[in-house]
Design a protein around this motif. Structure first.
Motif: not given
Lengths: 274, 159
Positions: A124, A127-128, A132, A135-136, A176
């Motif tokens: 990963v 990660r927004n 949260w 998606y990552l 994504k």
């Protein structure tokens, strides 16, 4: 003139000749082993006097040298700090490489054990915080032959796999992942060891909702929810979570609240099942 | 007894001075011969016999401390003590020109005999031009040292 008077009168000359004979003997007996050993001993004996003298003379020179070194100390310190940073980065890289190596090793072992076609370890990278639970981003893409809809799992002991989500979009070097907690995610699921089917839908929080469970189906708190065989892209019996509570939805179905079996906030190394 | 201890003290001081000089000015090839200056002082101011004996002792000491042909310094310093001892009480040693000329001659004589002996034993060093400056160094340092020796020995009442 007696011999005594002669010696007294010419004392320096007599002494000189006697000493000359002695010194010429020394000159000719250079090769003599006894003379050499005696000389070595005397040099060793006298050499101890050099040490305190050297210390006294060297002291101001050493002090001056220390002051000169002091001027270079700042530059040296900056250089060392820079090198330390580099070393720290190398250390982190090294640790990551070892970690990756171990994962790859376990993956290869697991692939044979579970008869998956292929397991691709992924990392990963983003990660927004706003999205949260939606998606990552992972650091592998088309370069690893990843494609859309492939299931992504997490494992801690390589004995159990937990579904994290599916690949949403694929770029050249990134992908994504659509997390199962995303409200857009819908994955066919069932209660383990029971023939109770439903769809796991994300809620945008840590909890999942299993919809479309018939009212007559007996679902208990603590039941394990796994993937079903409805979707061909996702292998069946991959664990999703455990039942937290059971409600009735307005649509006339049971609404099963499911908690993921893993810590969804802590996702680092994932595996794509191919 | 006072004379004996003074001589011992002087020789030890000169050996230390030699070591210190070598340590500080290690990069220069030029070094005054402190013991030669002392032998000249003894020959001019103290006595002929003392010059021969001290020449022998100082030469031995130099031979022990230097890893060169053993006996060469003994012979040369003793010879200088013997030759310059003849000037004792025959000239006015307090005159500056006498002192400077004696220093120059002793230095040249020392180098001359020293190199002859070394070459006769096939041990001669390669010739370099710095050898011409050694007498000059001996004169400068020697003159100062002679003044100190005269003052010190007069203070002790030896001369």
């Amino acid at each position: 003139m007696t011999l005594r008077e002669f010696l007294n009168k010419n004392k320096p000359t007599v002494l000189y000749f006697l000493a000359s004979i002695l010194s010429i003997t020394f000159l000719n007996s250079e090769v003599n082993v006894y003379i050499k050993s005696m000389r070595s001993f005397m040099i060793y004996f006298f050499s101890s006097t050099y040490v305190p003298i050297n210390n006294i003379i060297d002291y101001p020179i050493n002090v001056a040298n220390k002051f000169i070194e002091l001027s270079y100390l700042r530059e040296e310190n900056i250089k060392l700090k820079h090198q330390l940073k580099k070393m720290f980065l190398y250390k982190i890289q090294q640790e990551e490489i070892i970690k990756d190596y171990n994962i790859y090793k376990r993956v290869l072992e697991t692939k044979d054990a579970f008869k998956f076609k292929e397991l691709i370890p992924v990392n990963v990278i983003f990660r927004n915080n706003i999205s949260w639970y939606n998606y990552l981003i992972i650091s592998q893409g088309r370069n690893y032959n990843l494609s859309e809809d492939l299931p992504v799992v997490v494992t801690y002991d390589f004995n159990n796999f937990y579904l994290v989500g599916r690949i949403w979009t694929v770029e050249e070097k990134t992908s994504k992942i659509l997390l199962i907690t995303n409200q857009l995610s819908g994955i066919p699921a069932k209660i383990k060891n029971k023939n109770i089917q439903g769809v796991i839908i994300g809620s945008g929080t840590n909890e999942l909702v299993m919809e479309y469970v018939l009212l007559e189906d007996e679902v208990n708190v603590g039941d394990v929810v796994v993937t079903s065989s409805v979707l061909s892209s996702i292998p069946q019996n991959i664990e999703i979570g455990t039942v937290k509570s059971v409600k009735t939805s307005i649509l006339g179905f049971k609404k099963v609240i499911v908690l993921p079996s893993y810590n969804i906030n802590n996702l680092g190394n994932l595996i794509v099942l191919k | 007894m006072k004379k004996f201890f003074t001589v011992i003290f002087t020789i030890c001081s000169l050996v230390l001075l030699d070591i210190i000089y070598t340590k500080i000015f290690f990069y220069t090839l030029l070094k005054p011969n402190f013991l030669l200056i002392y032998i000249l002082f003894v020959a001019l101011f103290i006595g002929h016999t003392d010059a021969v004996i001290l020449g022998f002792i100082c030469g031995m000491l130099l031979d022990i401390l230097n890893l060169k042909l053993f006996g060469v310094n003994t012979f040369v310093l003793m010879t200088i003590g013997y030759i310059f001892g003849f000037l004792n009480k025959r000239i006015d040693e307090t005159l500056i020109k006498v002192q400077i000329l004696s220093l120059f001659l002793s230095s040249v004589f020392f180098l001359f005999i020293y190199y002859i002996i070394l070459s006769s034993f096939s041990l001669s060093k390669s010739f370099s031009y710095h050898i011409f400056f050694i007498p000059l160094f001996d004169i400068i340092f020697g003159y100062l040292l002679l003044k100190i020796f005269v003052w010190y020995y007069k203070l002790l009442g030896i001369i």
